[in-house]
Design a protein around this motif. Sequence first.
Motif, PDB file in Angstrom:
ATOM      1  N   VAL A 494       0.841  -1.167   0.199  1.00 25.63           N
ATOM      2  CA  VAL A 494       0.141  -0.074   0.021  1.00 25.63           C
ATOM      3  C   VAL A 494       0.741   1.123  -0.087  1.00 25.63           C
ATOM      4  CG1 VAL A 494      -1.944   1.289   0.978  1.00 25.63           C
ATOM      5  CG2 VAL A 494      -1.783  -1.278   1.240  1.00 25.63           C
ATOM      6  N   LYS A 495       0.813   2.150  -1.135  1.00 28.63           N
ATOM      7  CA  LYS A 495       1.696   3.176  -1.216  1.00 28.63           C
ATOM      8  C   LYS A 495       0.865   4.419  -0.841  1.00 28.63           C
ATOM      9  CE  LYS A 495       4.192   1.114  -5.043  1.00 28.63           C
ATOM     10  NZ  LYS A 495       4.839   1.079  -6.495  1.00 28.63           N
ATOM     11  N   ARG A 496       1.550   5.250   0.022  1.00 31.23           N
ATOM     12  CA  ARG A 496       0.806   6.395   0.482  1.00 31.23           C
ATOM     13  C   ARG A 496       1.678   7.684   0.187  1.00 31.23           C
ATOM     14  NH1 ARG A 496       0.567   2.593   4.620  1.00 31.23           N
ATOM     15  NH2 ARG A 496      -1.864   2.134   4.815  1.00 31.23           N
ATOM     16  N   PRO A 497       1.586   8.468  -0.856  1.00 33.50           N
ATOM     17  CA  PRO A 497       2.315   9.195  -1.380  1.00 33.50           C
ATOM     18  C   PRO A 497       1.864  10.617  -0.428  1.00 33.50           C
ATOM     19  CG  PRO A 497       0.692   8.929  -3.179  1.00 33.50           C
ATOM     20  CD  PRO A 497       0.582   7.871  -2.147  1.00 33.50           C
ATOM     21  N   ARG A 498       2.755  11.575  -0.319  1.00 35.28           N
ATOM     22  CA  ARG A 498       2.379  12.635   0.441  1.00 35.28           C
ATOM     23  C   ARG A 498       1.281  13.508  -0.248  1.00 35.28           C
ATOM     24  NH1 ARG A 498       7.772  15.321   2.072  1.00 35.28           N
ATOM     25  NH2 ARG A 498       7.787  16.045  -0.596  1.00 35.28           N
ATOM     26  N   ARG A 499       1.126  13.535  -1.432  1.00 37.76           N
ATOM     27  CA  ARG A 499       0.271  14.471  -2.285  1.00 37.76           C
ATOM     28  C   ARG A 499      -1.153  13.926  -2.084  1.00 37.76           C
ATOM     29  NH1 ARG A 499      -1.077  12.520  -7.746  1.00 37.76           N
ATOM     30  NH2 ARG A 499      -0.047  10.664  -8.300  1.00 37.76           N
ATOM     31  N   SER A 500      -1.504  12.850  -1.433  1.00 39.26           N
ATOM     32  CA  SER A 500      -2.584  12.239  -1.226  1.00 39.26           C
ATOM     33  C   SER A 500      -3.475  12.950  -0.119  1.00 39.26           C
ATOM     34  CB  SER A 500      -2.725  10.825  -1.004  1.00 39.26           C
ATOM     35  OG  SER A 500      -2.976  10.118  -2.016  1.00 39.26           O
ATOM     36  N   LEU A 501      -2.401  13.851   0.897  1.00 41.26           N
ATOM     37  CA  LEU A 501      -2.777  14.447   1.888  1.00 41.26           C
ATOM     38  C   LEU A 501      -3.248  16.001   1.897  1.00 41.26           C
ATOM     39  CD1 LEU A 501      -0.703  12.437   4.508  1.00 41.26           C
ATOM     40  CD2 LEU A 501      -3.235  11.942   3.844  1.00 41.26           C
ATOM     41  N   ASN A 502      -3.625  16.528   2.657  1.00 45.49           N
ATOM     42  CA  ASN A 502      -4.038  18.064   2.484  1.00 45.49           C
ATOM     43  C   ASN A 502      -2.702  18.684   2.549  1.00 45.49           C
ATOM     44  OD1 ASN A 502      -4.654  20.628   3.233  1.00 45.49           O
ATOM     45  ND2 ASN A 502      -6.533  19.886   4.399  1.00 45.49           N
TER      46      ASN A 502
END
Length: 1000
Positions: A494-502
């Motif tokens: 599961v990849k969580r890039p920073r741009r997914s967040l506010n």
Amino acid sequence: MKNNFGRFKIIVLISLILLLSVITWKATAVNAPNFLDNQNAQQEVTGVVTGLQGLPIAGVAVFIKGATKGTVTNVNGEFTIRATQGDTLVFTYLGFKPVEVVLEQESTLNIQMEEDVSSLGEVEINAGYYNTTRRESTGNISRVTAEEIELQPVISPLQALQGRMAGVEIIPGGSHPAMAPTIQIRGRNSLREEGNYPLYIIDGVPVNSTPMESNSLLSNTGIDPLNTLNLSNIESIEVLKDADATAIYGSRGANGVVLITTKKGKGGTSGLDLRFYSGTATVPNRIDLLNTEQYLQIRRQAFENDGVEPSPTNAYDLMLWDQERYTDWQDFFFGGISPITDLNVAGSGGNENTSFRLGGSYHKQGTVYPGDFDYQKVTGSFNLNHISENKKLNINLSVNFGVDDNVLAGNVNLETNAFRLPPNAPAVFLENGELNWEEWGEAGLNNPLEGFYNRSDTQSQNLVSGLGVSYHIFRNLSLKGNFGYTSFNSGEVVKRPRRSLNPAYWQNIDHSSSHLEIERKSWIIEPQLVYVKPMGKGNIEGLIGATFQESTYHQMALQGEGYVAESLIGNLTAAEQIINASSENSKYRYAAIFGRLSLDWDKKYFINFTGRRDGSSRFGPDKKWANFGAIGGAWVFSEESPFRNNGFLSFGKLRMSYGTTGSDQIGDYGYLDAYEATPGPGGLYPTQLFNPEYSWEVNKKLEAAIELGFIKNRLNLGLSWYRNRSSNQLVGYVLPSTTGFSSIQANLPATVENKGLEIEISSTNFRSKKFHWQTYFNITLPHNELVSYPGIEQSSYANIYKVGYPLNISLLYQYEGIDPEIGLYQVLDFNEDGRYGYEDRVVTRNFGRKFFGGISNNLSYKNFTLQFLWEFVKQDGTLDFFNAGHLSNQRAATYQALEENSIYQQVSASSQANTAYLRVLSSDFSVVDASFLRLRTLTFGYALPSQLLKRAGIQNGKIFLNGQNLFTLTEYEGMDPELPRGGSRFAGTRTITGGLQLQF
């Protein structure tokens, strides 16, 4: 992971090319004529065998009457044999009337065979360790064949069984591909959810039926271990239900047995099968929600009723957002079109002694959700059969391998938001495709698609291989050996890039990933001795064998943080740190001795004894072994003189069975003390208490049945009554907090009963050379009950189950209507203490199915075929989204709350109104009828003219059109009556596919 998947597809394509070369070479050898005798007077006779519809029949035995050798027709129905003028040629095939032709001067014969309705009961069915027929079976076995399941555009074979079997209940897992469905065979036996899985066996090899764990959107149900099977490679699926059928599997058969048999090559035939279909899937239903005008009117009225002044903080939908904007969020979130593509290729060849089948498939399915997500599956299969010239040695090798790759959004709620977001909410995306943070930030909110760029990639690899060897030692005695090996690996990132967040929080958040690796491996060895001896009018069959099985489980989980670039996410060597690493290993060993003794006399009286002594490593030293067994009997009373040659009653059988099976479906090492390391160095602390005294659950099964056939078996009726009682329940026994442990694994004196009636009807409504119409109907009336549970009031199940009621109940508040003073929902405070707890939940509602079943029809006219299946279910469900005035959209019906005497509470945004709503959700107010009648499948086919095909070098061809979940009749106002709790979940997409099937 993606690269590995691509390489595997290339390997499969290369293998298919090699397959074509092998088939071409083999075809020249296989089609050579078989010689009965090398006599000068013999001549070569060729021909084609077809059915009444003109379609060729493969595998028809062709021999000279009185001779010992012959041949069989190939996949095109063709045969070649040498015979002498005056010889009688005999043509036989299971399910068809035999044909005899006296050879005159012909060198070419075209034979048309007629289906023998009276012999359909003799079709061989798989009973696990042995084979039987409908007529001779003493147990309850349901069966579906390849023709019923292979064209269905579903991923798991279990989904293809919906509505087709009495007593078999299948509920889809959800809307995402590869979610594990739930299967219950004759109800729920265990108080624990994980204690109700049936036994899966593929080509004689047991497969762990527990869904694989996941950290993705699949986590609610897990990953179905049958997903990687190719539906087009399945010959039949048998489900064993009663004690007579399941007791030979002992503890593993407590919840029923699902036997999957894959296709095999046929001796003397060769050919290449190609099947391709493509289509689309959509979500067929919507909930009727408030539009913008209605929603805003209700919101304004809520503030007026509450006496509160709207502000940008508490009413941003009224003060900040566009009052004219309307977005159909349901259409936005799941209104897409999912493309589906499926390609299947299989080749077979061989001779009378050795045959093989090699196949491969590719399946791809898109998503109805926004984003670039898809599910892909590649499978390969190989089957080899060999029988020696003297017919003593028989070898069967079966290998099934599959890889699937599931790319999903990373834990983003794509369903609930579709119903809750106000219709005038801002767009979630900007015109450039980026997430819209600014407009949502003005209201102090995060974008509802926060995390949208997160991505989960789950890849599974599944190998199921089995080898069966048998040797006739003496005329009546055979030595058999079954060997199996399975390997199921799942890797998930599961990849969580920073741009997914506010972006307001980007400065303090790094790119991250989570990883989950799971590996299951198992091997099994089963030596057996089989004895078969005719005795006058009778026959005796004996079987004795042993099982040695070992399964290992390994799981590793960790997280990576601090990736310097988004492109490196998932590459752990590029992570700044690895945290929360954990590993788990376990081993399960199982051994058994089993036996079967079957007697029949004059083909009228049948009795079957089965027994098994099981040993499991999941119990303490003195509790490892347990005995299980059953007896089943059948009487074919239609063979008695009063009924024989009866023009109306053509078949009649009484059947009865009783026996015990068990269960060891608990975790490994549960009877041992367990410790974990303390956070500081050098310490251990206990996490599990030692209890060597608990032992096997026991399921006692009783069944009585009658099977009837009328008018030469054109009409068949089966009635089965069953009662299963599961006792000695394995549960976690709650301990006082002073012990330092929450529970301990133990047996509790709770008994769960499942009983019911199954009715099955099949009929041949019309039959001629051109037109054929058959109907199949089944219905199940189940009853589930917790018969006893001493001390349930002091157990952890006190607020879940209730003695005398089914396990699928909910304990609810009693709805008391609208409070006339404050205009809000009110429920009964049963003990009048001013608080609402479980002691006030005095309403018990059963959410299990009252009855369920299906009715299917098969029609054919000349080259046209039509098949369709209706599934029906009687059940209750619940609804939500009727909290008018709250800051989220609601059902359109709640607009009535603005009127007097409405069934809905006064519109309000207050916390008091929200509390009243949450209470009424747990009351009988939310319970509604969720029964449905659904057109589960509809398939139309057309067999292409043989004359046209032969010009192109094609032997047979068919075009087909398939529809899945096309139409549903229901009063349920939720998304999908198959998932009727709450109303916002759905599983059944409407799928339409078309394709082509060719035989070379």
